[in-house]
Design a protein around this motif. Sequence first.
Motif, PDB file in Angstrom:
ATOM      1  N   ARG A   6      28.592  27.363   4.778  1.00  0.00           N
ATOM      2  CA  ARG A   6      28.482  28.816   4.733  1.00  0.00           C
ATOM      3  C   ARG A   6      29.669  29.464   5.436  1.00  0.00           C
ATOM      4  NH1 ARG A   6      23.565  30.062   2.574  1.00  0.00           N
ATOM      5  NH2 ARG A   6      22.156  28.267   2.424  1.00  0.00           N
TER       6      ARG A   6
ATOM      7  N   ASP B 274      26.734  34.672   2.462  1.00  0.00           N
ATOM      8  CA  ASP B 274      25.849  33.508   2.325  1.00  0.00           C
ATOM      9  C   ASP B 274      25.266  33.061   3.659  1.00  0.00           C
ATOM     10  OD1 ASP B 274      28.043  32.327   3.511  1.00  0.00           O
ATOM     11  OD2 ASP B 274      28.562  31.054   1.805  1.00  0.00           O
TER      12      ASP B 274
ATOM     13  N   ALA C 209      24.178  27.657  -1.310  1.00  0.00           N
ATOM     14  CA  ALA C 209      25.434  27.204  -0.718  1.00  0.00           C
ATOM     15  C   ALA C 209      25.490  25.687  -0.841  1.00  0.00           C
ATOM     16  CB  ALA C 209      25.539  27.624   0.747  1.00  0.00           C
TER      17      ALA C 209
END
Length: 580
Positions: free
Chosen positions: A556, A544, A551
């Motif tokens: 992340r 991500d 997200a």
Amino acid sequence: MADAPISGTESGQRRLNGPQTTGREYRNLSGPGHRVTTEMNVGVPMRDGARLLADVHRPDTDGRFPALIAASPYPRQIQDLGAPAGFIEAGATDFWVPRGYGHVIANLRGTGGSEGTFGFFDAQERRDMYDLVEWVAAQPWCDGNVGMIGISYFAMTQLEAAVERPPHLKAIFPVAVTADLYEAASHHGLFSASFVTPFLSMLGLTAARDDAFWRSRPLGVARWVLNTPALHHKFATMNGEAAVTMMRGLLKLPHDPHPWDELWLDAAVRHPTRDQWWDERNLLPLLENVDIPVYLGCDWQNVPLHLPSTFATLAGLTNSPAVRVGMLGEFGLTWPWESLHVEALAWYDHWLKGRDTGILDGPPIRYVLPGADEWRTADSWPPSAHHRELALRADATLDRDEGASGAREFMVLGSGLGRAKSSPLDPPPTLTWTSAPLVESLDVAGDIELRLVAAATAADTAWMVTLSDVAPDGSTELLTAGWLRASLREVDEGTSRPGAPTLPCRTATAIPIGEDVEYRIPLVPNARRFSEGHRIALTIAGDDQDPAVPAIMNFRHASVGTSSLNTVRSSSRLLLPVLQ
């Protein structure tokens, strides 16, 4: 002091942001009737000789009063600044003291001028909280009844105190709590880098500033500006993503590396999986020691940080004589933290002052059902529901019928492969499955799980799962998420269920390359009404770091680093808890 502001919900009071109750009416609540006096930089002795510094705010009159302690590594001097910052979380002094409570705001070791070294939720921190409670209880202005207040890290120190069982701690209110630091820092083996790294840097920067800085004239002017009603009201809709963005900006500023860089190395590098370092920072096995009333809560949007621990903590409080839970909708917890103050007043008036406020009336769990925007109640968590299985079909739809068996593929690329970013990936870096428009509303609340059947061409990969609500106009709202590092998949099923104390395995086990593996991936428990005409969407990715990958709160993770072609079988199932 006669014209000092008093905050609250009534006419003429400084208006508090956020929801103040969980939808109930309370009675016999303490009213404002006291002026505030403050003692700054009071030294609080710990058993080993170190001193914590605290600001003591209390009623300016003779008599003895109950006390609420707010303890954290954040600057105590600016907890009344009014800034929409993620470390202004001790609660409103101008609410508590006028209503007959002491409000003691203390700094943990190594922060805010307190002596010693910050230990990041270690055993020493727990012992300090015991000593702090007992010191406050012994003060001549305190009647010996002590509670604690504040969200996030302030909530964590409440649990730290409670497991140590100081005799004068009578109740706590740890809303937005984390009981297991590993759970917050590493999501089933995936390091939450975009939060932990700027968080520790922020602590290093704020801890380095002295008392003169925090009490300076410029900050006094800022306090006046930030608390003007028109500006203050705008902060009621500040979100968690904004707070993370602010902390990331602080990464560019220099700070003393000790102990902050050492703690980062411990969390990110030296202890990548659960071990003794993390065990010391895990309160879940100690929650059976808690024998005082506990009020838990969180907002449904706090998926990557405090929301998971809310339910794990609830499950672990087996010996508390009274547990109440309040789950909030969007903007239920914003900064500066001022929400739920009336709820907390009803709680502490009951337990610390012996008033009949009605806080224990009705079912113990109250929660907002987003999408319906109404309060629901439950006698236990999760509420009564049946799990509806939706297949991840080969045609990219979510449906109760799997249809023809098949599979879909997505690609995860490690660094250094030299591929031009402008070239689209085929297979793509993410996959999404979307249901047909719902013919009637679907109410969901409780434990959510993905039973994934998938293969990978690497010995390790990541599974990052996001559940979304897609409106008829195509707009998408991220609801909840789940994560799993594939090599750390071997978790005992009895403890991997959502809402239960999670004990990940301590050693990695490589994926059998190219072979199907069955994974049980818990998504963070949540609640939602998927309205008629809306669609349910599930997205799976293996990394991500790309901003295009969804997200929640923009949290992340550090990449696993492997390149892999991942294949998801149509025999995979999403399990949704549909309310009965």
